[in-house]
Design a protein around this motif. Structure first.
Motif, mmCIF file in Angstrom:
data_model
loop_
_atom_site.group_PDB
_atom_site.id
_atom_site.type_symbol
_atom_site.label_atom_id
_atom_site.label_comp_id
_atom_site.label_asym_id
_atom_site.label_seq_id
_atom_site.Cartn_x
_atom_site.Cartn_y
_atom_site.Cartn_z
ATOM 1 N N PHE A 49 0.842 -1.188 0.000
ATOM 2 C CA PHE A 49 0.000 0.000 0.000
ATOM 3 C C PHE A 49 0.878 1.239 0.000
ATOM 4 C CE2 PHE A 49 -2.619 -3.212 2.072
ATOM 5 C CZ PHE A 49 -3.786 -3.092 1.350
ATOM 6 N N ARG A 50 0.467 2.234 -0.765
ATOM 7 C CA ARG A 50 1.179 3.506 -0.730
ATOM 8 C C ARG A 50 0.802 4.265 0.535
ATOM 9 N NH1 ARG A 50 0.471 6.495 -6.334
ATOM 10 N NH2 ARG A 50 -1.440 5.332 -6.531
ATOM 11 N N ALA A 51 1.750 4.981 1.098
ATOM 12 C CA ALA A 51 1.481 5.787 2.285
ATOM 13 C C ALA A 51 0.500 6.897 1.929
ATOM 14 C CB ALA A 51 2.771 6.370 2.819
ATOM 15 N N PRO A 52 -0.463 7.176 2.803
ATOM 16 C CA PRO A 52 -1.421 8.240 2.506
ATOM 17 C C PRO A 52 -0.727 9.598 2.517
ATOM 18 C CG PRO A 52 -1.736 7.443 4.736
ATOM 19 C CD PRO A 52 -0.717 6.548 4.085
ATOM 20 N N ARG A 53 -1.213 10.478 1.676
ATOM 21 C CA ARG A 53 -0.662 11.829 1.621
ATOM 22 C C ARG A 53 -1.262 12.636 2.756
ATOM 23 N NH1 ARG A 53 -0.851 13.938 -4.398
ATOM 24 N NH2 ARG A 53 0.862 15.202 -3.669
ATOM 25 N N LEU A 54 -0.419 13.288 3.494
ATOM 26 C CA LEU A 54 -0.881 14.065 4.640
ATOM 27 C C LEU A 54 -0.939 15.551 4.334
ATOM 28 C CD1 LEU A 54 1.084 12.207 7.444
ATOM 29 C CD2 LEU A 54 -1.269 11.868 6.730
ATOM 30 N N GLY A 55 -0.893 15.890 3.061
ATOM 31 C CA GLY A 55 -0.942 17.293 2.653
ATOM 32 C C GLY A 55 -2.327 17.872 2.818
ATOM 33 N N ARG A 56 -2.461 19.116 2.422
ATOM 34 C CA ARG A 56 -3.729 19.817 2.518
ATOM 35 C C ARG A 56 -4.708 19.295 1.479
ATOM 36 N NH1 ARG A 56 -3.745 26.209 2.156
ATOM 37 N NH2 ARG A 56 -1.651 25.837 2.893
ATOM 38 N N ARG A 57 -5.979 19.221 1.847
ATOM 39 C CA ARG A 57 -7.011 18.782 0.900
ATOM 40 C C ARG A 57 -7.297 19.878 -0.110
ATOM 41 N NH1 ARG A 57 -11.882 16.150 4.290
ATOM 42 N NH2 ARG A 57 -11.281 14.019 3.881
ATOM 43 N N ARG A 58 -7.738 19.481 -1.260
ATOM 44 C CA ARG A 58 -8.137 20.461 -2.276
ATOM 45 C C ARG A 58 -9.405 21.165 -1.830
ATOM 46 N NH1 ARG A 58 -7.249 17.343 -8.007
ATOM 47 N NH2 ARG A 58 -5.077 16.854 -7.647
ATOM 48 N N GLY A 59 -9.480 22.453 -2.139
ATOM 49 C CA GLY A 59 -10.683 23.204 -1.817
ATOM 50 C C GLY A 59 -10.696 23.774 -0.419
ATOM 51 N N THR A 60 -9.641 23.631 0.363
ATOM 52 C CA THR A 60 -9.623 24.165 1.722
ATOM 53 C C THR A 60 -8.705 25.377 1.832
ATOM 54 O OG1 THR A 60 -7.851 22.658 2.369
ATOM 55 C CG2 THR A 60 -10.114 21.924 2.759
ATOM 56 N N THR A 61 -8.433 26.049 0.715
ATOM 57 C CA THR A 61 -7.532 27.205 0.748
ATOM 58 C C THR A 61 -8.234 28.473 1.212
ATOM 59 O OG1 THR A 61 -7.957 27.622 -1.580
ATOM 60 C CG2 THR A 61 -6.031 26.282 -1.033
ATOM 61 N N ARG A 62 -9.552 28.551 1.157
ATOM 62 C CA ARG A 62 -10.260 29.758 1.579
ATOM 63 C C ARG A 62 -10.489 29.699 3.092
ATOM 64 N NH1 ARG A 62 -16.426 28.611 0.467
ATOM 65 N NH2 ARG A 62 -16.255 26.376 0.237
ATOM 66 N N PRO A 63 -10.614 30.857 3.736
ATOM 67 C CA PRO A 63 -10.823 30.872 5.195
ATOM 68 C C PRO A 63 -12.190 30.289 5.539
ATOM 69 C CG PRO A 63 -10.972 33.087 4.277
ATOM 70 C CD PRO A 63 -10.524 32.184 3.176
ATOM 71 N N PRO A 64 -12.336 29.779 6.760
ATOM 72 C CA PRO A 64 -13.631 29.204 7.144
ATOM 73 C C PRO A 64 -14.721 30.267 7.193
ATOM 74 C CG PRO A 64 -12.131 29.267 9.020
ATOM 75 C CD PRO A 64 -11.350 29.672 7.809
ATOM 76 N N HIS A 65 -15.957 29.870 6.947
ATOM 77 C CA HIS A 65 -17.101 30.780 6.929
ATOM 78 C C HIS A 65 -17.437 31.196 8.354
ATOM 79 C CE1 HIS A 65 -20.760 32.572 5.512
ATOM 80 N NE2 HIS A 65 -21.455 31.902 6.417
ATOM 81 N N ARG A 66 -17.634 32.502 8.552
ATOM 82 C CA ARG A 66 -17.982 33.010 9.889
ATOM 83 C C ARG A 66 -19.439 33.418 9.914
ATOM 84 N NH1 ARG A 66 -13.596 37.012 12.085
ATOM 85 N NH2 ARG A 66 -14.484 36.285 14.018
ATOM 86 N N ARG A 67 -20.123 33.093 10.958
ATOM 87 C CA ARG A 67 -21.519 33.451 11.111
ATOM 88 C C ARG A 67 -21.673 34.593 12.112
ATOM 89 N NH1 ARG A 67 -25.021 27.912 11.448
ATOM 90 N NH2 ARG A 67 -24.688 27.322 9.277
ATOM 91 N N ALA A 68 -22.674 35.401 11.878
ATOM 92 C CA ALA A 68 -22.977 36.480 12.822
ATOM 93 C C ALA A 68 -23.740 35.914 14.008
ATOM 94 C CB ALA A 68 -23.798 37.568 12.149
ATOM 95 N N ALA A 69 -23.519 36.500 15.174
ATOM 96 C CA ALA A 69 -24.169 36.005 16.393
ATOM 97 C C ALA A 69 -25.573 36.483 16.523
ATOM 98 C CB ALA A 69 -23.374 36.400 17.615
#
Length: 69
Positions: A49-69
């Motif tokens: 088995f090839r070792a899993p890649r532990l790099g960043r996932r695709r599509g996670t380059t944008r900051p997380p969505h923030r919600r208003a309280a």
């Protein structure tokens, strides 16, 4: 023919297993083994088995969505 001692489920103990003449050209490294006590056949297979890649996932380059309280 090569032989090894392995546990046989049918004989319920450690018995001598041997590789029959291999038609596939594996020679002594044939993955097919036969119990010399009862004739049960086993297949010894190894997987690489090839070792899993532990790099960043695709599509996670944008900051997380923030919600208003």
């Amino acid at each position: 023919m090569s032989d090894r001692e392995l546990y046989c489920d049918t004989c319920e103990g450690v018995v001598l297993f041997e590789a029959p003449p291999c038609a596939d050209g594996h020679g002594a490294d044939c993955p097919e083994l036969v119990c010399t006590g009862c004739g049960a056949a086993v297949l010894i297979a190894t997987f690489a088995f090839r070792a899993p890649r532990l790099g960043r996932r695709r599509g996670t380059t944008r900051p997380p969505h923030r919600r208003a309280a």
